[in-house]
Design an enzyme around this catalytic site. Sequence first.
Site, PDB file in Angstrom:
ATOM      1  CB  SER A 127      41.069  39.771  38.595  1.00 39.26           C
ATOM      2  OG  SER A 127      41.578  39.783  37.277  1.00 39.26           O
ATOM      3  CE1 TYR A 152      44.926  36.546  39.946  1.00 34.50           C
ATOM      4  CE2 TYR A 152      44.054  37.249  37.820  1.00 34.50           C
ATOM      5  CZ  TYR A 152      44.482  37.557  39.100  1.00 34.50           C
ATOM      6  OH  TYR A 152      44.461  38.861  39.537  1.00 34.50           O
TER       7      TYR A 152
END
Length: 342
Positions: A127, A152
């Site tokens: 990501s 995350y």
Amino acid sequence: MKILVTGTAGFIGNALALRLLERGDEVVGVDNVNDYYDPTLKEDRLRRIQDYAGFTEERVSLEDREAMARVFRQHQPQRAVNLAAQAGVRYSLENPHAYVDTNLVGFTNVLEGCRHNGVEHLVFASSSSVYGANTEMPFSIHDNVDHPLSLYAASKKANELMAHTYSHLYGLPTTGLRFFTVYGPWGRPDMALFLFTKKILAGEPIEVFNYGNHRRDFTYIDDIVEGVIRTLDNPAEPNPEWSGADPDPGTSAAPYRVYNIGAHRPVELMRYIEVLEENLGREAGKNLLPLQPGDVPDTYADVADLKADVGYEPTTPVEEGVARFVEWYLGYYGETAGKVAQ
């Protein structure tokens, strides 16, 4: 080829599986169809691919070690793409254990399945969040990414480190793709475009964080899928010039690579909203709010390495991509378009 794809009920995984099936590959799809967001949307995505003769569904969780071992052992995929994950920066502030279970334990099970079953190449989702506190633009894979701002992001950085370890120890070719704000038809309901569309149609104000001063490298789903397939078809190889004395974060002496996959054209959030308003024919009321914890002000992908290595070339401007999303959204939800459940 026979390709195992995790997250086939998800946004990117479903679009990827559809493209692979259309070109004649076999796809073993792994997804537990959880209720992080509306399972009906996930089931409808699955219906797009379930009738293909080359598709096999395995409804299991990544963190189920025995089930994942069986899936790899039974199907013997040649290559694998791991797109299943607990997604979302903001949700990681509320439920950190979900990220450990899926993104760390689950990813270990994928790596082990690849290792013990002779998988030729593992492509996995990282990501843009891994850039965290970095402010040098555009973000480069050759930059240090040791300062994540959310769990995350930390879990995605951990995935890169875990994959590299397996590439080094077992010669497993692995490639990480750092996705930059993917959007388009069949997208995720927790993403801004979906939330904004629902609220504007319902006549409700939208929440605009960082007072609208965000810039995001919004990347259309078709461009993402094209990049994933090109990467999958080109297994990672060692960089013969890599040196431990001056280590390059983006490559390795092992068969490991990491790439940015984005549009390489950041867009102001207010412009993104403006395009959406134009396509909906309505103006949005806006609640301007400060930057949320865990968020970063800007993202901007340097995709030069992906272009050079696999010929990746994103082509969809936000004006075209948002129009396609709105057309899909209105068609999918029909008369209930402004009343979609979260």
